[in-house]
Design a protein around this motif. Structure first.
Motif, PDB file in Angstrom:
ATOM      1  N   ARG A   1       0.691  -1.242   0.109  1.00 53.33           N
ATOM      2  CA  ARG A   1      -0.192  -0.072  -0.042  1.00 53.33           C
ATOM      3  C   ARG A   1       0.920   1.281  -0.085  1.00 53.33           C
ATOM      4  NH1 ARG A   1      -5.453  -0.409   1.457  1.00 53.33           N
ATOM      5  NH2 ARG A   1      -5.275   1.576   2.931  1.00 53.33           N
TER       6      ARG A   1
ATOM      7  N   SER B   1       2.250   1.742  -3.507  1.00 50.06           N
ATOM      8  CA  SER B   1       1.454   1.967  -4.553  1.00 50.06           C
ATOM      9  C   SER B   1       0.635   3.413  -4.182  1.00 50.06           C
ATOM     10  CB  SER B   1       0.210   0.936  -4.922  1.00 50.06           C
ATOM     11  OG  SER B   1      -0.655   1.054  -3.651  1.00 50.06           O
TER      12      SER B   1
ATOM     13  N   LEU C   1      -1.318   4.315  -1.648  1.00 47.88           N
ATOM     14  CA  LEU C   1      -2.591   4.209  -0.814  1.00 47.88           C
ATOM     15  C   LEU C   1      -2.309   4.648   0.522  1.00 47.88           C
ATOM     16  CD1 LEU C   1      -4.500   1.111  -1.917  1.00 47.88           C
ATOM     17  CD2 LEU C   1      -5.117   3.501  -2.643  1.00 47.88           C
TER      18      LEU C   1
ATOM     19  N   GLU D   1      -0.133  10.774  -5.105  1.00 46.34           N
ATOM     20  CA  GLU D   1      -1.598  10.041  -5.046  1.00 46.34           C
ATOM     21  C   GLU D   1      -1.399   8.596  -5.936  1.00 46.34           C
ATOM     22  OE1 GLU D   1      -4.798  12.331  -6.431  1.00 46.34           O
ATOM     23  OE2 GLU D   1      -4.230  14.030  -5.306  1.00 46.34           O
ATOM     24  N   ALA D   2      -2.119   7.704  -5.210  1.00 48.02           N
ATOM     25  CA  ALA D   2      -2.307   6.551  -5.899  1.00 48.02           C
ATOM     26  C   ALA D   2      -2.579   6.519  -7.285  1.00 48.02           C
ATOM     27  CB  ALA D   2      -3.038   5.608  -5.148  1.00 48.02           C
ATOM     28  N   SER D   3      -3.578   7.358  -7.707  1.00 46.25           N
ATOM     29  CA  SER D   3      -3.771   7.194  -9.160  1.00 46.25           C
ATOM     30  C   SER D   3      -2.728   7.966 -10.146  1.00 46.25           C
ATOM     31  CB  SER D   3      -5.013   8.448  -9.392  1.00 46.25           C
ATOM     32  OG  SER D   3      -4.736   9.668  -8.581  1.00 46.25           O
TER      33      SER D   3
ATOM     34  N   ALA E   1      -0.443   4.674 -10.375  1.00 47.81           N
ATOM     35  CA  ALA E   1      -1.069   3.837 -11.326  1.00 47.81           C
ATOM     36  C   ALA E   1      -0.656   4.155 -12.725  1.00 47.81           C
ATOM     37  CB  ALA E   1      -2.527   3.851 -11.022  1.00 47.81           C
ATOM     38  N   ARG E   2      -0.852   5.583 -12.975  1.00 53.25           N
ATOM     39  CA  ARG E   2      -0.656   5.950 -14.187  1.00 53.25           C
ATOM     40  C   ARG E   2       0.888   5.900 -14.595  1.00 53.25           C
ATOM     41  NH1 ARG E   2      -4.515   9.581 -16.771  1.00 53.25           N
ATOM     42  NH2 ARG E   2      -6.631   9.355 -15.771  1.00 53.25           N
TER      43      ARG E   2
END
Lengths: 292, 238
Positions: B45, B48, B50, B69-71, B74-75
């Motif tokens: 976590r 990534s 979170l 930020e996790a987003s 992810a990108r």
């Protein structure tokens, strides 16, 4: 003869009730993405209506004024999200309740100072001469409220179901962390939902003002009923708010006809109290009770 | 590919990770094993995004990503299939998969057309997901939901995939299936960081493994090396 009168009351009231439904729908939009709502939504409706009125008085044609007014509402929605909601949500506090109420009060005094305390007529090109449909008199103005509300809700619901962004909004509302892991920014989703909610509030103001007039106090009358609708229908059913909104509008107009106009506000309050008594654990009820 | 240096993280005032270092090379399958509460899930976590690390670095292809930020992470090409699968139960299987590719698809319309090839790849890997593409994610069985969670992570075309307890709560037969899938993913060249309670099975598929205890890495090495270490055997392989 009385049945015609009743039908007349029900139809006019139900069309009016769609405005409550639209404001309640604005609550649903932000609640879905962030579990928060703007308690100053009524003031947002009012301020947007005043801005739209000002545009109209400056010669902006009606059909151009509508998108401008909605854009203003969307911008105000973003302002509310940024100043009143975001920090509280990041700290997992419920401070947004008080913050959005305070922002609403700001809007209220701002409007009083800018536009005065009087109720003002809102000019519209849509005629208010009644037309006869199935034995009931309906004015095109009333019809425009119904068409406007259903059109914008249909549009937003289609957007949510058909576009990937709409599905992403649903993903954020069901599981924020999992959505983040897909590269969906929860913060942007919440901003988008507040912008949509603001635009919807503005449209509600534009639609209702030609019928009710515009004034700083129009917020309190509308918001109470929108709350009732949202509490009764729940905060996740767009279809529900339409039904409950129309029902409330109809009972309201019957009450004011048979019991006197002083009773106009009663059905909304009774409905609200009943809903809270019968379903005290409703999602919405919980948030309020915890804070108060 | 992924480097974690001196990572500290926790929830509120309680720190769970007290300085975790680990490294996942391109194309490697690295396993993170350890008892319950050792900090394996928190490590993932924190990697990534979170959980915000309080100290330390997370480098994805040499780029510092800790605190993003996790987003955003992810990108940048990190797909995390979280503990408990966390699929979107009210969305269809296909919508779940499409959202997996959210970062690289058009967000309004025409996204389906652009995702046909990736969808087909996932359906080839998990034919049952193809059969149930229109069903709501919540109606799938636990094993199918795990397949969906892995498929969703694959849709992102990630540089590295984090897989947290893919065997959790599944029947033994299904667990075997999950590990067969992990082998196939590895064979296809995907870089994987796997967290598992079933240390034995994890060590069978891993190239390299780290053993965690109370928020720290206490042992590491190739599976062969670890299988020789007594305390690892005692604690996790028995």
């Amino acid at each position: 003869m009385p049945s015609v009168v009743v039908a007349q009351m029900v139809v006019s009231g139900a069309l009016m009730g769609l405005v409550y439904a639209l404001i309640a729908y604005g609550f649903q939009l932000t609640f879905a993405s962030s579990r928060s709502i703007n308690f100053g939504q009524g003031e947002l409706v009012m301020v947007s209506a005043f801005v739209s009125l000002t545009l109209t008085l400056h010669g902006v044609p009606y059909w151009a004024m509508i998108p401008c007014g909605m854009l203003f509402g969307a911008l105000m929605g973003l302002v509310i999200e940024r100043t009143g909601v975001r920090l509280a949500l990041e700290q997992k506090s419920e401070g947004w309740i008080l913050m959005t109420i305070i922002l609403g009060l700001f809007f209220f005094s701002g409007a009083e100072n800018l536009w005065g305390r009087d109720d003002r007529p809102f000019p519209t090109p849509i005629p208010s001469d009644p037309i006869h449909i199935l034995g009931v008199d309906v004015t095109p103005l009333e019809l425009s409220v119904g068409v406007g509300v259903l059109a914008i809700m249909g549009l937003i619901e289609t957007f949510k179901r058909r576009t990937l962004l709409g599905k992403a909004l649903e993903a954020v509302s069901t599981d924020r962390d999992a959505a983040e892991l897909m590269g969906i920014s929860a913060r942007k989703s919440i901003m988008l939902s507040y912008a949509l909610s603001g635009a919807v509030a503005a449209l509600a103001g534009i639609l209702v003002s030609p019928i009710t007039t515009v004034g700083p106090t129009m917020a309190s009358a509308l918001i109470l009923k929108a709350f009732s609708v949202a509490v009764v229908a729940g905060l996740d059913s767009g279809f529900g708010v339409v039904l409950v909104g129309m029902f409330l509008g109809a009972t309201e107009s019957l009450a004011s006809f048979y019991l006197g106009s002083g009773w106009r506000e009663a059905p909304g309050l009774i409905l609200l109290i009943l809903a809270l008594a019968v379903r005290p654990t409703g999602i919405f009820g919980k948030a309020v009770i915890r804070k108060v | 590919m992924l480097t974690v240096q001196d990572l500290h993280a926790g929830y509120g005032a309680s720190e769970v990770l007290h300085g975790v270092d680990l490294e996942v090379g391109q194309g490697q399958l690295v396993a993170l094993i350890g008892a319950n509460g050792a900090g394996k899930t928190t490590t993932l976590r924190a990697v990534s995004g979170l959980v915000r690390p309080s100290r330390g670095k997370v480098l994805l292809e040499g780029r510092e990503v800790q605190g993003l930020e996790a987003s955003r992470v992810a990108r940048l090409g990190l797909a995390h299939a979280p503990e408990g699968r966390r699929i979107f139960p009210t969305l269809s299987v296909e919508d779940n998969l499409l959202l997996g590719a959210y970062g690289r698809l058009p967000i309004l319309l025409g996204y389906k057309g652009r995702a046909v090839a990736s969808l087909q790849r996932v359906y080839d890997l998990f034919p049952r997901l193809g059969e149930r593409r229109r069903q709501d994610g919540g109606t799938l069985s636990g094993g199918e939901q795990q397949m969906l969670a892995i498929g969703r992570a694959l849709m992102a075309d990630p540089k590295i995939m984090l897989l947290d307890e893919p065997s959790m709560g599944l029947a033994p037969v299904i667990i075997q299936e999950v590990f067969a899938t992990i082998r196939r993913l590895k064979a296809s060249g995907i870089t994987l960081l796997l967290v598992e309670q079933f240390a034995k099975s994890a060590l069978e598929v891993a190239d390299h493994a780290y053993v965690m205890e109370r928020g720290r890495v206490v042992a590491q090495g190739s599976p062969e090396e670890l299988k020789k270490q007594e305390r690892v055997i005692e604690a996790y392989l028995g």
